[in-house]
Scaffold this motif. Structure first.
Motif, PDB file in Angstrom:
ATOM      1  N   LYS A   1      -7.016   2.873  -3.176  1.00  0.00           N
ATOM      2  CA  LYS A   1      -5.801   2.048  -3.249  1.00  0.00           C
ATOM      3  C   LYS A   1      -5.786   0.966  -2.180  1.00  0.00           C
ATOM      4  CE  LYS A   1      -3.123   5.639  -5.548  1.00  0.00           C
ATOM      5  NZ  LYS A   1      -2.134   6.724  -5.428  1.00  0.00           N
ATOM      6  N   GLY A   2      -6.206   1.324  -0.957  1.00  0.00           N
ATOM      7  CA  GLY A   2      -6.250   0.321   0.105  1.00  0.00           C
ATOM      8  C   GLY A   2      -7.205  -0.804  -0.247  1.00  0.00           C
ATOM      9  N   GLN A   3      -8.308  -0.453  -0.900  1.00  0.00           N
ATOM     10  CA  GLN A   3      -9.341  -1.449  -1.190  1.00  0.00           C
ATOM     11  C   GLN A   3      -8.899  -2.418  -2.283  1.00  0.00           C
ATOM     12  OE1 GLN A   3     -13.335  -0.611  -0.582  1.00  0.00           O
ATOM     13  NE2 GLN A   3     -13.044   1.392   0.362  1.00  0.00           N
TER      14      GLN A   3
ATOM     15  N   LEU B   1      -0.261   2.471 -13.193  1.00  0.00           N
ATOM     16  CA  LEU B   1      -0.561   1.153 -13.764  1.00  0.00           C
ATOM     17  C   LEU B   1       0.720   0.409 -14.111  1.00  0.00           C
ATOM     18  CD1 LEU B   1      -3.569   2.188 -16.055  1.00  0.00           C
ATOM     19  CD2 LEU B   1      -3.648   1.073 -13.809  1.00  0.00           C
ATOM     20  N   SER B   2       1.641   1.083 -14.824  1.00  0.00           N
ATOM     21  CA  SER B   2       2.840   0.372 -15.297  1.00  0.00           C
ATOM     22  C   SER B   2       3.791   0.049 -14.150  1.00  0.00           C
ATOM     23  CB  SER B   2       3.548   1.187 -16.385  1.00  0.00           C
ATOM     24  OG  SER B   2       3.891   2.456 -15.880  1.00  0.00           O
ATOM     25  N   ASP B   3       3.867   0.918 -13.124  1.00  0.00           N
ATOM     26  CA  ASP B   3       4.881   0.723 -12.075  1.00  0.00           C
ATOM     27  C   ASP B   3       4.326   0.105 -10.790  1.00  0.00           C
ATOM     28  OD1 ASP B   3       6.283   2.065 -13.985  1.00  0.00           O
ATOM     29  OD2 ASP B   3       6.630   3.888 -12.796  1.00  0.00           O
ATOM     30  N   ALA B   4       3.032   0.276 -10.524  1.00  0.00           N
ATOM     31  CA  ALA B   4       2.515  -0.177  -9.226  1.00  0.00           C
ATOM     32  C   ALA B   4       1.526  -1.328  -9.329  1.00  0.00           C
ATOM     33  CB  ALA B   4       1.858   0.992  -8.483  1.00  0.00           C
ATOM     34  N   ILE B   5       1.157  -1.723 -10.552  1.00  0.00           N
ATOM     35  CA  ILE B   5       0.163  -2.799 -10.703  1.00  0.00           C
ATOM     36  C   ILE B   5       0.668  -3.931 -11.615  1.00  0.00           C
ATOM     37  CG2 ILE B   5      -2.167  -3.393 -11.515  1.00  0.00           C
ATOM     38  CD1 ILE B   5      -2.364  -1.709  -9.041  1.00  0.00           C
TER      39      ILE B   5
ATOM     40  N   ALA C   1       3.477  -5.411 -12.680  1.00  0.00           N
ATOM     41  CA  ALA C   1       4.385  -6.488 -12.239  1.00  0.00           C
ATOM     42  C   ALA C   1       3.714  -7.371 -11.190  1.00  0.00           C
ATOM     43  CB  ALA C   1       5.674  -5.882 -11.680  1.00  0.00           C
ATOM     44  N   ASP C   2       2.906  -6.775 -10.322  1.00  0.00           N
ATOM     45  CA  ASP C   2       2.247  -7.557  -9.269  1.00  0.00           C
ATOM     46  C   ASP C   2       1.270  -8.564  -9.851  1.00  0.00           C
ATOM     47  OD1 ASP C   2       2.988  -6.058  -6.571  1.00  0.00           O
ATOM     48  OD2 ASP C   2       2.640  -4.554  -8.110  1.00  0.00           O
ATOM     49  N   VAL C   3       0.506  -8.118 -10.835  1.00  0.00           N
ATOM     50  CA  VAL C   3      -0.497  -9.043 -11.367  1.00  0.00           C
ATOM     51  C   VAL C   3       0.131 -10.038 -12.339  1.00  0.00           C
ATOM     52  CG1 VAL C   3      -2.394  -7.447 -10.919  1.00  0.00           C
ATOM     53  CG2 VAL C   3      -1.372  -7.493 -13.197  1.00  0.00           C
ATOM     54  N   GLU C   4       1.224  -9.663 -13.004  1.00  0.00           N
ATOM     55  CA  GLU C   4       1.914 -10.641 -13.869  1.00  0.00           C
ATOM     56  C   GLU C   4       2.506 -11.771 -13.026  1.00  0.00           C
ATOM     57  OE1 GLU C   4       2.942  -7.954 -17.823  1.00  0.00           O
ATOM     58  OE2 GLU C   4       4.550  -8.288 -16.350  1.00  0.00           O
ATOM     59  N   ARG C   5       2.991 -11.425 -11.850  1.00  0.00           N
ATOM     60  CA  ARG C   5       3.510 -12.450 -10.929  1.00  0.00           C
ATOM     61  C   ARG C   5       2.410 -13.456 -10.563  1.00  0.00           C
ATOM     62  NH1 ARG C   5       4.862  -9.047  -6.688  1.00  0.00           N
ATOM     63  NH2 ARG C   5       2.918  -9.583  -5.661  1.00  0.00           N
ATOM     64  N   MET C   6       1.152 -12.977 -10.579  1.00  0.00           N
ATOM     65  CA  MET C   6       0.026 -13.858 -10.243  1.00  0.00           C
ATOM     66  C   MET C   6      -0.515 -14.594 -11.473  1.00  0.00           C
ATOM     67  SD  MET C   6      -1.814 -11.031  -7.803  1.00  0.00           S
ATOM     68  CE  MET C   6      -3.348 -11.892  -7.580  1.00  0.00           C
ATOM     69  N   GLY C   7       0.144 -14.419 -12.607  1.00  0.00           N
ATOM     70  CA  GLY C   7      -0.287 -15.148 -13.807  1.00  0.00           C
ATOM     71  C   GLY C   7      -1.259 -14.391 -14.693  1.00  0.00           C
TER      72      GLY C   7
ATOM     73  N   LEU D   1       0.835  -1.207   0.000  1.00  0.00           N
ATOM     74  CA  LEU D   1       0.000   0.000   0.000  1.00  0.00           C
ATOM     75  C   LEU D   1       0.873   1.261   0.000  1.00  0.00           C
ATOM     76  CD1 LEU D   1      -2.758   1.267   0.026  1.00  0.00           C
ATOM     77  CD2 LEU D   1      -2.797   1.038   2.522  1.00  0.00           C
ATOM     78  N   GLU D   2       1.957   1.204   0.771  1.00  0.00           N
ATOM     79  CA  GLU D   2       2.872   2.357   0.870  1.00  0.00           C
ATOM     80  C   GLU D   2       3.379   2.781  -0.512  1.00  0.00           C
ATOM     81  OE1 GLU D   2       5.428   2.607   4.694  1.00  0.00           O
ATOM     82  OE2 GLU D   2       6.603   1.552   3.158  1.00  0.00           O
ATOM     83  N   ARG D   3       3.798   1.810  -1.313  1.00  0.00           N
ATOM     84  CA  ARG D   3       4.348   2.204  -2.623  1.00  0.00           C
ATOM     85  C   ARG D   3       3.242   2.678  -3.561  1.00  0.00           C
ATOM     86  NH1 ARG D   3       3.928  -2.244  -6.098  1.00  0.00           N
ATOM     87  NH2 ARG D   3       3.425  -4.125  -4.921  1.00  0.00           N
TER      88      ARG D   3
END
Ligand SMILES: [Zn+2]
Length: 463
Positions: free
Chosen positions: A129-131, A46-50, A52-58, A23-25
């Motif tokens: 963002k928290g949600q 979107l490109s920096d904070a989302i 990579a996270d969702v690609e890691r999840m497939g 959440l901090e980032r």
């Protein structure tokens, strides 16, 4: 590995501090969508904070240009396990309201997540963002516990213009109707009914703003020389308004009054009460539609408000009949009122009551939506939340305020289940916005339970 393992993993995601770091980032991104210069920062979220996270999840993720507003891109991501499996669409928004850092309390910075006891301060911490960090985090824990197989497909849609009225969201959903097709929308925004009450809401009231105006003549004229023979636009407008809403706030325009409240909605509302926590105003007894309870008036009925009105100069009145008068009004409405007809209904009402001279200008609004509280998906969600928390969740047929749910309910035709992770005192849209840590921890558990239970459905449908 079972349901409680998944819930324990979501709890550990919170307790280990990983949720806070995620959440901090995200809070550190200055994503104020009402700032005309924010376009590149909205895209960077979107490109920096989302991504990579969702690609890691497939997920396979891409940023999609907004069909209406270049500054407000979307992210669409898919996690596909099988054509025969059900698909859940989840939605969040990465943009925030203007932060106004100078108005925040000493020691707080809207772009730095600041923890003080149970309160975590930061712009977007509650909205939204928290949600969406809760939802993505819970989904990832379930995925890990299920060894990479959820048993359903997930589509993720992130909006970067929600605080600017979600320009292009309806158009995007229409253009990508097949790609966004799903069995259910499961999303989070807005406040719970109260901090410790897990809540489900199924849509929102619609909203339509309009201006009434009457210009009688080009200039004002001396009230002593002309009073009695020149019409007064302020008097005319006040009377026009009095014919639309009475002194008790009862809406009088027939075509804008809703049909009777459906039984399923009425019985859901009977379990609720209007927020009365510290800092909330006291409800006025006797205000609004007679015969309805306060929750029915707030969530199950239409209301007409006068937001602002002016004639002459209230700060420096002079002895003159003003040349014109204007009132800015708003209709909040439930399912059953068609916003496309509001202008015609208002015109007809004014004409029928002798106010042909009053002009009506209707702004584009937002549709009302509401999944039937008796829908099997609602029973399914409530049962899942009960199993996770041991509490009886609050079921709100629709929010009193508005949310861009028409894109999902009307354009995509989905059953819509919203699970809010914020609370009424979170100061969303204001200085010192914050979330409550115990609520977020419980919300992670709730979402892990829901994402687990989705994989357990027989035939991909609730019974
Ligand atoms: Zn908001």
């Amino acid at each position: 590995m079972n349901r409680s393992t998944a819930i324990a993993a979501a709890t550990e995601y919170f307790d280990s501090g990983r949720f806070r770091l995620d959440l901090e980032r995200r809070v550190a991104h200055r994503t104020e969508s009402q700032d005309p210069a924010a376009g590149p920062r909205l895209r960077a979220y979107l490109s920096d904070a989302i991504v990579a996270d969702v690609e890691r999840m497939g997920f396979t993720a891409r940023i999609v240009d907004n069909p209406v507003s270049a500054a407000h891109p979307f992210l669409i991501a898919h996690r596909h396990e099988g054509d025969e499996l059900p698909t859940v669409l989840t939605y969040g928004h990465g943009d925030v309201q203007l932060a106004h850092p100078e108005q925040w309390r000493e020691g707080l910075d809207p772009w730095r997540l600041t923890v003080e006891g149970d309160r975590w301060y930061g712009r977007g911490s509650a909205d939204n963002k928290g949600q969406h960090t809760v939802n993505l985090g819970a989904l990832e824990q379930v995925l890990t516990v299920r060894a990479g197989k959820l048993g359903y497909n997930v589509t993720l849609l992130i909006d970067m213009g929600e605080e600017s009225g979600s320009p292009g969201l309806n158009e995007l959903c229409a253009q990508h109707r097949d790609e966004l097709a799903a069995d259910l929308l499961l999303a989070s925004d807005g406040p719970r009914l109260s901090a410790d009450l897990p809540t489900v809401f199924l849509g929102s009231r619609g909203v339509c703003n309009f201006e009434l105006s009457y210009r009688a003549r080009p200039e004002s004229h001396h009230s002593g020389n002309w009073g009695g023979v020149l019409s007064n636009p302020a008097v005319v407008l006040a009377n026009a308004l009095a014919g639309m809403v009475d002194q008790r706030g009862r809406l009088l325009v027939d075509g804008l009054r809703p049909a009777a409240i459906p039984d399923s909605v009425r019985s859901a509302l009977a379990q609720l009460s209007v927020d009365s926590s510290a800092g909330s105003p006291a409800v006025d007894p006797g205000w609004g539609e007679p015969g309805l309870s306060p929750t029915e008036r707030l969530f199950g009925w239409n209301t007409l408000e006068i937001l602002a009105m002016v004639a002459g100069d209230p700060d420096g009145p002079v002895n003159a009949i003003p040349a014109d008068a204007r009132a800015f009004c708003q209709l909040r409405f439930v399912v059953g009122t068609d916003p496309a007809t509001i202008g015609t209904v208002l015109r007809g009402h004014l004409d029928a009551h002798g106010f042909e001279m009053v002009a009506v200008t209707v702004e584009h609004g937002m549709n009302a939506t509401r999944l039937d509280p008796d829908d099997p998906w609602v029973r399914w969600a409530l049962a899942s939340m009960r199993a996770t928390t041991g509490k009886e969740p609050g079921l709100l047929p629709n929010l009193g305020g508005s949310l861009p749910n028409e894109a999902f309910a009307d354009v995509l035709g989905l059953p819509t289940i919203w699970i809010p992770h914020s609370y009424p005192g979170c100061a969303q849209h204001a200085p010192d916005e914050h979330l409550l840590a115990p609520l977020m921890r419980e919300s992670l558990q709730i979402m892990a339970g829901l994402f687990w239970d989705l994989g357990e459905l027989r035939d991909g449908r609730p019974e």
